[in-house]
Design a protein around this motif. Structure first.
Motif, mmCIF file in Angstrom:
data_model
loop_
_atom_site.group_PDB
_atom_site.id
_atom_site.type_symbol
_atom_site.label_atom_id
_atom_site.label_comp_id
_atom_site.label_asym_id
_atom_site.label_seq_id
_atom_site.Cartn_x
_atom_site.Cartn_y
_atom_site.Cartn_z
ATOM 1 N N SER A 1 -6.340 3.953 16.852
ATOM 2 C CA SER A 1 -7.962 3.008 15.741
ATOM 3 C C SER A 1 -8.382 4.573 15.597
ATOM 4 O O SER A 1 -8.796 4.834 14.592
ATOM 5 C CB SER A 1 -9.259 2.369 16.830
ATOM 6 O OG SER A 1 -7.714 0.735 17.104
ATOM 7 N N ASP A 2 -8.294 5.991 16.197
ATOM 8 C CA ASP A 2 -8.846 6.803 16.086
ATOM 9 C C ASP A 2 -7.836 8.281 15.292
ATOM 10 O O ASP A 2 -8.318 8.731 15.875
ATOM 11 C CB ASP A 2 -10.187 7.304 17.066
ATOM 12 C CG ASP A 2 -8.604 7.543 18.156
ATOM 13 O OD1 ASP A 2 -7.466 7.177 18.027
ATOM 14 O OD2 ASP A 2 -9.824 8.308 19.430
ATOM 15 N N SER A 3 -6.637 7.838 14.329
ATOM 16 C CA SER A 3 -5.803 8.379 13.955
ATOM 17 C C SER A 3 -7.016 9.458 13.112
ATOM 18 O O SER A 3 -7.688 9.506 12.793
ATOM 19 C CB SER A 3 -4.570 8.024 13.248
ATOM 20 O OG SER A 3 -4.330 9.014 12.735
ATOM 21 N N PRO A 4 -6.604 11.294 13.668
ATOM 22 C CA PRO A 4 -7.325 12.156 13.294
ATOM 23 C C PRO A 4 -7.087 12.342 11.694
ATOM 24 O O PRO A 4 -6.980 12.853 10.838
ATOM 25 C CB PRO A 4 -7.107 13.260 13.679
ATOM 26 C CG PRO A 4 -5.830 13.080 14.853
ATOM 27 C CD PRO A 4 -5.825 11.829 14.645
ATOM 28 N N LYS A 5 -5.598 11.633 11.762
ATOM 29 C CA LYS A 5 -5.186 12.351 9.770
ATOM 30 C C LYS A 5 -5.046 10.817 9.929
ATOM 31 O O LYS A 5 -4.770 9.131 10.568
ATOM 32 C CB LYS A 5 -3.523 12.273 9.754
ATOM 33 C CG LYS A 5 -2.802 12.408 8.692
ATOM 34 C CD LYS A 5 -1.005 12.521 9.044
ATOM 35 C CE LYS A 5 -0.813 12.358 7.700
ATOM 36 N NZ LYS A 5 1.139 13.689 7.483
ATOM 37 N N CYS B 1 5.617 10.971 15.491
ATOM 38 C CA CYS B 1 5.035 9.561 15.604
ATOM 39 C C CYS B 1 3.658 9.216 15.452
ATOM 40 O O CYS B 1 3.041 10.242 14.072
ATOM 41 C CB CYS B 1 5.734 8.929 17.123
ATOM 42 S SG CYS B 1 7.054 9.285 17.478
ATOM 43 N N SER B 2 2.774 9.075 16.069
ATOM 44 C CA SER B 2 1.146 9.320 15.494
ATOM 45 C C SER B 2 0.599 8.846 17.266
ATOM 46 O O SER B 2 -0.583 8.375 17.995
ATOM 47 C CB SER B 2 1.002 7.265 15.039
ATOM 48 O OG SER B 2 0.917 7.638 14.242
ATOM 49 N N LEU B 3 1.324 9.828 17.461
ATOM 50 C CA LEU B 3 0.892 10.716 18.618
ATOM 51 C C LEU B 3 0.130 12.423 18.570
ATOM 52 O O LEU B 3 1.069 13.061 18.237
ATOM 53 C CB LEU B 3 2.396 11.110 19.781
ATOM 54 C CG LEU B 3 3.099 9.854 19.917
ATOM 55 C CD1 LEU B 3 4.317 9.645 20.497
ATOM 56 C CD2 LEU B 3 1.820 8.702 20.858
ATOM 57 N N PHE B 4 -1.135 12.855 18.812
ATOM 58 C CA PHE B 4 -1.782 13.374 18.197
ATOM 59 C C PHE B 4 -1.917 14.121 19.295
ATOM 60 O O PHE B 4 -1.839 14.030 20.998
ATOM 61 C CB PHE B 4 -3.316 13.126 17.391
ATOM 62 C CG PHE B 4 -2.601 12.257 16.168
ATOM 63 C CD1 PHE B 4 -2.131 13.225 15.026
ATOM 64 C CD2 PHE B 4 -2.285 11.669 16.048
ATOM 65 C CE1 PHE B 4 -1.799 12.326 13.736
ATOM 66 C CE2 PHE B 4 -1.901 10.138 14.903
ATOM 67 C CZ PHE B 4 -1.655 11.748 13.281
ATOM 68 N N ASP C 1 1.331 -0.915 0.059
ATOM 69 C CA ASP C 1 -0.303 0.199 -0.019
ATOM 70 C C ASP C 1 1.415 1.556 0.115
ATOM 71 O O ASP C 1 2.045 1.313 0.770
ATOM 72 C CB ASP C 1 -1.003 -0.186 1.088
ATOM 73 C CG ASP C 1 -1.972 1.008 1.561
ATOM 74 O OD1 ASP C 1 -1.951 2.296 1.222
ATOM 75 O OD2 ASP C 1 -2.792 0.888 1.154
ATOM 76 N N PRO C 2 1.108 2.355 -0.746
ATOM 77 C CA PRO C 2 1.156 3.706 -0.963
ATOM 78 C C PRO C 2 1.702 3.750 0.721
ATOM 79 O O PRO C 2 2.342 4.888 0.441
ATOM 80 C CB PRO C 2 0.862 4.437 -1.128
ATOM 81 C CG PRO C 2 -0.545 3.654 -1.874
ATOM 82 C CD PRO C 2 -0.487 1.968 -2.649
ATOM 83 N N GLU C 3 0.482 3.625 1.007
ATOM 84 C CA GLU C 3 0.514 4.193 2.506
ATOM 85 C C GLU C 3 1.032 3.689 3.949
ATOM 86 O O GLU C 3 1.587 4.291 4.847
ATOM 87 C CB GLU C 3 -1.128 4.175 3.910
ATOM 88 C CG GLU C 3 -2.063 5.365 3.021
ATOM 89 C CD GLU C 3 -1.727 6.772 3.116
ATOM 90 O OE1 GLU C 3 -0.668 7.099 4.557
ATOM 91 O OE2 GLU C 3 -2.300 7.650 2.601
ATOM 92 N N ASP D 1 0.182 19.647 13.095
ATOM 93 C CA ASP D 1 -1.005 20.211 13.978
ATOM 94 C C ASP D 1 0.451 19.458 15.420
ATOM 95 O O ASP D 1 -0.352 19.989 16.773
ATOM 96 C CB ASP D 1 -1.699 19.123 14.163
ATOM 97 C CG ASP D 1 -0.954 17.863 14.223
ATOM 98 O OD1 ASP D 1 0.057 17.314 13.646
ATOM 99 O OD2 ASP D 1 -2.632 16.717 14.166
ATOM 100 N N GLY D 2 1.838 19.955 14.496
ATOM 101 C CA GLY D 2 2.357 19.547 15.975
ATOM 102 C C GLY D 2 3.248 18.242 16.613
ATOM 103 O O GLY D 2 3.258 17.963 18.050
ATOM 104 N N HIS D 3 1.604 16.962 15.613
ATOM 105 C CA HIS D 3 2.121 16.076 15.764
ATOM 106 C C HIS D 3 3.344 15.014 15.353
ATOM 107 O O HIS D 3 4.295 15.408 14.671
ATOM 108 C CB HIS D 3 0.997 14.859 15.582
ATOM 109 C CG HIS D 3 1.100 14.074 13.832
ATOM 110 N ND1 HIS D 3 0.823 14.933 12.866
ATOM 111 C CD2 HIS D 3 1.770 12.894 13.198
ATOM 112 C CE1 HIS D 3 1.333 14.422 11.901
ATOM 113 N NE2 HIS D 3 1.816 13.515 12.147
#
Length: 253
Positions: A168-172, A148-151, A79-81, A144-146
């Motif tokens: 499971s709820d990444s805003p991105k 890693c995947s720390l939002f 997957d490209p992601e 947004d200043g995130h």
């Protein structure tokens, strides 16, 4: 802040080779010190930068490198992601990092089990350490200043027990990911942020100069015993009033 360096370059064109040289030098020191170099990678613009600059270094030997991912999206490797997939195509295929030295997630697992499986891999790779101590982590920062995947405002910013956490709820998008937690990030011997472009100027000022409101995730990266380097370009640095190093052409960090 003790130990923090903010280094600005005219553009990412000048930044890239300096970053590659820094990684290679720290790798040599780590291998001389304890027999291997452990590196945590992030996605975004770092993929193409490292994929271009690291293989261009003369006599680069990655045979004693161990590479993990600061976070990863729960998608198939083709997957490209997929951060792993991007690095495999743009970097790993060009250098001699052994397959056994690349710590990848198992994207076929549900997100909770994926995080547990990746935790196991890290513990097996760092058996002497309760919290894995990477020699170097390369991080990016979102608008947004995130990092890693720390939002911002997310409960994972308070995580102190887990070394890898599911989200499971990444805003991105994509929403499902696994991420290193702040205890792991702040245990690293050296953390390097790479942040470029004028679109980052406002958030960079807030992170580096402690703007009003709760600290953004990137501002919570304060290595306990390690170094913290911010490698930025002049457009990103445009609003800063803190001391910024501006090395001349050909400089090394």
């Amino acid at each position: 802040m003790p130990g923090r360096r903010v280094v600005s370059f005219p553009s990412s064109v000048e930044l890239g080779p300096v970053l590659a040289h820094l990684v290679a030098c720290r790798a040599d020191k780590a291998i001389s010190s304890h027999g291997r170099f452990s590196l945590g990678l992030s996605g975004g613009s770092l993929v193409s930068m490292l994929g271009k600059e690291l293989p261009a270094l003369p006599q680069l030997d990655c045979s004693k490198w161990v590479v993990g991912f600061c976070d990863e999206r729960l998608v198939p490797f083709d997957d490209p992601e997929s951060t792993y997939g991007l690095y495999k195509n743009q970097l790993f295929s060009k250098v001699n990092i052994p397959d056994s030295g690349v710590l990848a997630i198992n994207p076929s697992l549900p997100v909770e089990e994926c995080a547990e499986d990746y935790t196991r891999k890290l513990k097996e790779t760092f058996p002497q350490e309760d919290i894995p101590m990477f020699d170097m982590l390369l991080l990016g920062m979102g608008p947004d200043g995130h990092t890693c995947s720390l939002f911002p405002d997310h409960p994972l910013l308070e995580e102190t027990e887990k070394i890898v956490a599911p989200i499971s709820d990444s805003p991105k998008p994509p929403p499902q990911r696994v991420t290193m937690t702040l205890p792991v990030v702040n245990s690293a011997r050296c953390v390097v942020f790479v942040s470029t472009g004028g679109s980052k100027a406002t958030v960079l000022k807030q992170v580096l100069e402690a703007g009003e409101g709760p600290a953004l995730p990137a501002a919570l990266v304060v290595p306990t015993h390690g170094e913290l380097l911010w490698l930025i370009d002049d457009p990103a640095a445009a609003s800063l009033t803190v001391q910024v190093e501006r090395p001349g052409p050909g400089a090394k960090l």
